[in-house]
Design an enzyme around this catalytic site. Structure first.
Site, PDB file in Angstrom:
ATOM      1  N   ASP A  79     -61.579  -0.362 -18.832  1.00  0.00           N
ATOM      2  CA  ASP A  79     -60.850  -1.722 -18.083  1.00  0.00           C
ATOM      3  C   ASP A  79     -62.345  -2.544 -17.441  1.00  0.00           C
ATOM      4  OD1 ASP A  79     -58.175  -1.454 -18.694  1.00  0.00           O
ATOM      5  OD2 ASP A  79     -58.345  -0.868 -16.368  1.00  0.00           O
TER       6      ASP A  79
ATOM      7  N   SER B 205     -50.598   3.415 -13.737  1.00  0.00           N
ATOM      8  CA  SER B 205     -49.242   3.481 -12.927  1.00  0.00           C
ATOM      9  C   SER B 205     -49.389   5.359 -12.550  1.00  0.00           C
ATOM     10  CB  SER B 205     -47.977   3.249 -13.753  1.00  0.00           C
ATOM     11  OG  SER B 205     -47.794   1.957 -13.541  1.00  0.00           O
TER      12      SER B 205
ATOM     13  N   GLU C 216     -38.893  -3.262   6.586  1.00  0.00           N
ATOM     14  CA  GLU C 216     -38.988  -2.609   5.608  1.00  0.00           C
ATOM     15  C   GLU C 216     -40.623  -1.930   6.000  1.00  0.00           C
ATOM     16  OE1 GLU C 216     -38.884  -6.117   2.811  1.00  0.00           O
ATOM     17  OE2 GLU C 216     -38.274  -6.315   4.459  1.00  0.00           O
TER      18      GLU C 216
ATOM     19  N   CYS D  53     -34.607 -11.850   5.074  1.00  0.00           N
ATOM     20  CA  CYS D  53     -35.286 -13.189   4.470  1.00  0.00           C
ATOM     21  C   CYS D  53     -34.100 -13.837   3.592  1.00  0.00           C
ATOM     22  CB  CYS D  53     -36.541 -12.571   3.925  1.00  0.00           C
ATOM     23  SG  CYS D  53     -37.507 -14.300   3.687  1.00  0.00           S
TER      24      CYS D  53
ATOM     25  N   HIS E  10     -39.066  -9.235   7.963  1.00  0.00           N
ATOM     26  CA  HIS E  10     -39.120  -7.759   6.525  1.00  0.00           C
ATOM     27  C   HIS E  10     -39.330  -6.329   7.636  1.00  0.00           C
ATOM     28  CE1 HIS E  10     -39.148  -9.885   2.968  1.00  0.00           C
ATOM     29  NE2 HIS E  10     -39.881 -11.570   3.208  1.00  0.00           N
TER      30      HIS E  10
ATOM     31  N   ASP F  37     -49.379  -0.397  -2.381  1.00  0.00           N
ATOM     32  CA  ASP F  37     -50.098   0.972  -1.831  1.00  0.00           C
ATOM     33  C   ASP F  37     -49.847   1.218  -0.847  1.00  0.00           C
ATOM     34  OD1 ASP F  37     -50.051   2.522  -4.967  1.00  0.00           O
ATOM     35  OD2 ASP F  37     -51.816   1.443  -5.458  1.00  0.00           O
TER      36      ASP F  37
END
Length: 550
Positions: free
Chosen positions: A153, A15, A525, A386, A523, A72
């Site tokens: 990782d 993050s 957005e 939605c 949607h 992302d």
């Protein structure tokens, strides 16, 4: 020009903002006249994030072609101002699935299938496919590849090995490695600490990757002596160490990177054309954000409010609506589970608009329905997206149309009046085929996904917002308005202002006697950009401004 690749990795912790950094670099290179595409590679084993809990993954972003992707990709699209596709996001699960499918078909001719070379070759093929994709009929000049996770990782190792090999395959002059790492500032010591960065780069170099550029995530810009120290211990040029300090809003980041000279360093290393960057649109955008002419308060009533990343694109789209109206949008998140008839007045005191976003499951539904009732009766601008639209339908059925037991088949499969029901079939115009579903289908990848056309009725609020009668919007749902109730609802004042072109699916509803009450099954957005705010969000915030003035 042959496509050149920029690989972005992250160290120390997650993050840090790799996605925003990748998007900002893409925006800078685009401003120099280059064609840029960006890809996110996630190391988790899920085929895609479609079935993952929002509290674990955040928002599931949807592309035009129906990919359920990492959030992302939303940053990439908003900063590049273009649409991406399924090629722009892949996972370990998807990579392994392809390799195992090939093995079952016998494609490997009896070979022992291993991580190297088979998995790494599939990863390389996925990356290189970007160079063959077309963006506005142009082959990309630059492909930016973001590797998810953190250096160290275990699940990320095959991806790192693959991008290490690509430098040999493509030539050093065609590959650039950028490492984003944390440089914490200790107030008690009064200095930035470089040791986490040193260890992160050491880990990366042990894999065989030497970063060319280091982005230092920090609270405040790092001084030159700290840059020199990082340069010395990490074996990078001093002018290749850049600050990525905290900023007031994310749309300042391309300008900050430009001031630091990041784009100049990238173009120099990759021997790219040195056309001057045109950042005037970004400067105007930031100026509008930083100098608002007013403020409205919008309350988002959801079930994932403990992690606002679950509503990332929604948050940005509302901000875009504010930009279009030259005001600040103050967002308040409220958990729908706490809302009741007794406290609704206190919760929504002083708000200028109420929005109920998408989601799944019955938890918190009654709180959403109560919020919608309040918005309808108090003439507060309301936007349902939605599931939010479906809840608006249920509220209208119960409290206006007199259907007291109205519900969704999702919440109560044996409800007497299922005003929202499971779609059994629909037309997929992209593949020119009828899609069939039932309650026994797999969960992953089986919803109505991606962009679908919608026809608008003139002289409606939706038509006024869009200024056209034909639109395309992105969907992610498996439940839909039950058409047997259309006439009954219309008699009570509900307008079905947007439908599928064949008029079989309700896409937009609005109320006749309300200042601004719209619900949409899609949607919006996912198609809002800072330079081009979505019409519905622009109009919703405008309605909130009018409410604020009353």
């Amino acid at each position: 020009m042959k496509t050149k690749f920029i690989f972005i990795t992250g160290g120390v912790l997650s993050s840090l903002g790799k996605g925003l950094s990748a998007a900002s670099i893409g925006a800078l290179l685009t401003s120099r006249g280059m064609t840029v595409t960006i890809q996110k590679l996630d190391p988790y084993i899920n085929i895609d994030p479609g079935t993952m809990n929002p509290y674990q993954h955040g928002e599931v972003y949807v592309t035009d072609d129906g990919a359920e992707a990492d959030l992302d990709l939303g940053h990439y699209e908003r900063f590049l101002g273009t649409s991406l596709s399924q090629k722009n996001n892949s996972t370990s699960g998807a990579i392994y699935y392809k390799v195992i499918s090939k093995e079952r078909r016998g494609d490997y001719l009896g070979a022992t299938v291993q991580v190297i070379p088979h998995i790494t070759d599939e990863i390389k093929s996925t990356i290189l496919s970007l160079a063959k994709s077309s963006i506005d009929n142009n082959t990309p000049d630059i492909a930016i590849i973001e590797i998810g996770g953190t250096i160290g990782d275990i699940e990320g190792l095959p991806f790192l090995e693959a991008i290490r090999q690509l430098q040999t395959d493509l030539g050093r002059q065609n590959c650039l490695y950028i490492h984003l790492t944390l440089v914490p500032y200790l107030g008690t010591a009064g200095e930035h600490k470089t040791k986490p960065t040193q260890h992160s780069v050491k880990e990366l170099r042990s894999i065989g990757i030497q970063p060319n550029i280091i982005l230092c995530r920090c609270e405040k810009p790092i001084p030159d002596d700290i840059k020199a120290k990082i340069s010395l211990f990490c074996d990078v040029e001093k002018d290749a160490v850049f600050s990525a300090a905290d900023i007031n809003n994310i749309y300042e980041l391309p300008l900050k990177f430009y001031t630091e000279g990041l784009d100049q360093k990238i173009t120099s290393f990759l021997n790219l054309p040195t056309k001057q960057a045109n950042l005037k649109p970004w400067e105007q955008l930031v100026n509008t954000i930083n100098n608002p002419k007013g403020k409205v308060t919008i309350t988002i009533v959801g079930k994932y409010v403990g992690l606002t990343e679950a509503y990332k694109s929604l948050h940005e789209a509302l901000c875009h609506g504010g930009i279009a109206n030259e005001i600040t949008v103050d967002l308040q998140y409220v958990n729908s589970e706490i809302i009741t008839e007794d406290n609704v007045n206190e919760i929504f005191k002083g708000v200028d608009g109420i929005l109920v976003p998408g989601g799944f499951g019955s938890r918190g539904i009654e709180g959403k329905i109560e919020s919608i009732r309040y918005a309808r009766q108090k003439n507060i601008p309301f936007f349902g997206i939605c599931l939010g639209m479906q809840c608006a339908v249920i509220e209208f059925a119960r409290n206006v149309a007199g259907i007291e037991k109205a519900n969704s088949e999702e919440f109560n499969p044996v409800a007497a009046d299922k005003v929202i029901y499971l779609m059994k079939e629909w037309y997929d115009f992209r593949n020119n085929a009828i899609e069939y579903r039932d309650s026994l289908c797999d969960k992953g990848g089986t919803m109505r996904l991606g962009s679908y056309p919608c026809t608008l009725i003139k002289n409606t609020k939706a038509f006024k917002a869009y200024q056209t009668d034909s639109i395309e919007e992105r969907h992610r749902h498996r439940y839909e308005f039950n058409n047997i109730y259309r006439d009954q609802f219309a008699e009570k004042g509900m307008i079905f202002s947007g439908t599928s072109p064949d008029n079989t699916l309700v896409e937009i509803i609005e109320l006749l006697n309300h200042p601004w009450f719209i619900g949409c099954q899609f949607h919006p957005e996912f198609k809002s950009y800072p330079m081009k705010p979505h019409p519905l969000f622009k109009d919703f915030i405008h309605a909130a401004c009018n409410h604020n003035k009353q």
